[in-house]
Scaffold this motif. Structure first.
Motif, PDB file in Angstrom:
ATOM      1  N   ASN A  80      -8.963 -13.886   0.137  1.00 45.81           N
ATOM      2  CA  ASN A  80      -8.530 -12.768   0.966  1.00 45.81           C
ATOM      3  C   ASN A  80      -9.198 -12.854   2.326  1.00 45.81           C
ATOM      4  N   ASP A 137     -10.337 -10.256   9.295  1.00 49.83           N
ATOM      5  CA  ASP A 137     -11.746 -10.214   8.916  1.00 49.83           C
ATOM      6  C   ASP A 137     -12.670 -10.243  10.134  1.00 49.83           C
ATOM      7  N   TYR A 145     -15.517  -3.617  -1.164  1.00 46.76           N
ATOM      8  CA  TYR A 145     -14.914  -4.811  -0.576  1.00 46.76           C
ATOM      9  C   TYR A 145     -13.397  -4.642  -0.599  1.00 46.76           C
ATOM     10  N   SER A 146     -12.742  -5.227   0.380  1.00 47.04           N
ATOM     11  CA  SER A 146     -11.286  -5.102   0.446  1.00 47.04           C
ATOM     12  C   SER A 146     -10.612  -5.774  -0.747  1.00 47.04           C
ATOM     13  N   ASN A 147     -11.255  -6.823  -1.297  1.00 48.59           N
ATOM     14  CA  ASN A 147     -10.684  -7.478  -2.478  1.00 48.59           C
ATOM     15  C   ASN A 147     -10.424  -6.473  -3.596  1.00 48.59           C
ATOM     16  N   TRP A 191      -8.523 -10.432   4.848  1.00 55.24           N
ATOM     17  CA  TRP A 191      -8.258  -9.178   5.546  1.00 55.24           C
ATOM     18  C   TRP A 191      -9.264  -8.101   5.170  1.00 55.24           C
ATOM     19  N   ALA A 192      -9.709  -7.360   6.178  1.00 56.50           N
ATOM     20  CA  ALA A 192     -10.526  -6.164   5.952  1.00 56.50           C
ATOM     21  C   ALA A 192      -9.590  -4.973   5.742  1.00 56.50           C
ATOM     22  N   TYR A 193     -10.134  -3.894   5.192  1.00 53.95           N
ATOM     23  CA  TYR A 193      -9.308  -2.757   4.777  1.00 53.95           C
ATOM     24  C   TYR A 193     -10.045  -1.465   5.106  1.00 53.95           C
ATOM     25  N   ILE A 249      -5.262  -2.221   7.916  1.00 62.49           N
ATOM     26  CA  ILE A 249      -5.606  -3.615   7.618  1.00 62.49           C
ATOM     27  C   ILE A 249      -5.901  -4.329   8.927  1.00 62.49           C
ATOM     28  N   THR A 280     -10.645   2.287   3.973  1.00 58.96           N
ATOM     29  CA  THR A 280     -10.490   3.141   2.795  1.00 58.96           C
ATOM     30  C   THR A 280     -10.168   4.577   3.199  1.00 58.96           C
ATOM     31  N   CYS A 323       0.833  -1.207   0.000  1.00 63.07           N
ATOM     32  CA  CYS A 323       0.000   0.000   0.000  1.00 63.07           C
ATOM     33  C   CYS A 323       0.864   1.252   0.000  1.00 63.07           C
TER      34      CYS A 323
END
Length: 256
Positions: free
Chosen positions: A154, A176, A97-99, A156-158, A173, A160, A69
């Motif tokens: 994936n 989930d 979505y984090s994807n 992991w959540a993200y 990050i 924004t 990132c």
């Protein structure tokens, strides 16, 4: 053949047989009890070591995403992935979505999707791309999404709306969660449920400055507290720790 005799005149063979006695039932029960006690002490310690090993592996994986990132930000005016890339350009609709955000990192900034895997998570064992069982080539094909929707690749959540100038303590990050709301993010206390990988007691977080922490959760499996005592993932209005300082656009998005 003569049987050797002892000085008392008793055959040596008989004396040897008399010297070996079998365990009594009580002695066997005592031995079994000691073994059971030692096992009861050792197993929790072994389980704890396994959990620590999984957490260390998971944090290392998440930090790789964090580094990617930051590298992405160097090439994009400091902004971290926030909009899905389509046909070589970025759209103007924030990712849901984090994807979608992480797809912007592969393969330019990440040559593998192995770092999106979290050992011991609800999604494990995850499906692997048939052509890339060891995760080393996925994402290298033009036009092929590295983390397609519904693939569970994936874990992991993200968050924004982040950039390299954001508060370094802000989460970027996190493993989930079970649910994501406007004012809180929660995990589950059941390991077999979504968001229950650490039994709702801890959450793995990589911050904007790419520091990684294992944060303790409260008794209701809610998120961590920020420096001011406000929920770390509260993004609702001026009272939200991130929202009030960073401005609009900070949302926690889950894996797809």
């Amino acid at each position: 053949m003569k049987i050797p005799r002892t000085d008392r005149g008793i055959p040596l063979l008989i004396r040897l047989r008399q010297s070996f006695k079998a365990f009594t039932l009580i002695e066997l029960l005592v031995v079994i009890g000691i073994i059971a006690l030692l096992a009861s002490i050792a197993l929790p310690a072994f389980s704890s070591v396994q959990v620590k090993a999984q957490q260390t592996k998971s944090l290392n994986n998440a930090k790789q995403i964090g580094f990617a990132c930051r590298a992405f930000g160097v090439d994009n005016n400091g902004q971290y992935p926030n909009y899905p890339e389509t046909t070589g350009s970025f759209g103007n609709t924030q990712v849901t979505y984090s994807n979608d955000a992480f797809n912007d990192l592969v393969p330019t900034y990440l040559s593998t999707i192995q770092c999106f895997y979290q050992p011991g998570s609800y999604e494990t064992p995850l499906p692997r791309p048939p052509a890339d069982p060891d995760f080393t080539q996925c994402g290298s094909q033009t036009g092929v999404s590295a983390l397609p929707s519904g693939s569970k690749l994936n874990h992991w959540a993200y968050v924004t709306g982040m950039s390299d100038t954001a508060n370094s303590s802000f989460p970027l990050i996190v493993n989930d969660p079970a649910s994501i709301g406007q004012t809180t993010v929660t995990w589950s206390g059941t390991t077999t449920e979504k968001g229950g990988i650490w039994k709702g007691r801890q959450a793995l977080v990589v911050h904007v400055d790419n520091s990684a922490t294992i944060d303790q959760l409260n008794s209701s499996f809610e998120d961590m507290n920020g420096p001011t005592g406000i929920d770390l993932f509260n993004t609702s209005g001026a009272n939200g720790w991130m929202q009030g300082s960073q401005g609009s656009g900070n949302n926690v998005v889950a894996p797809d």
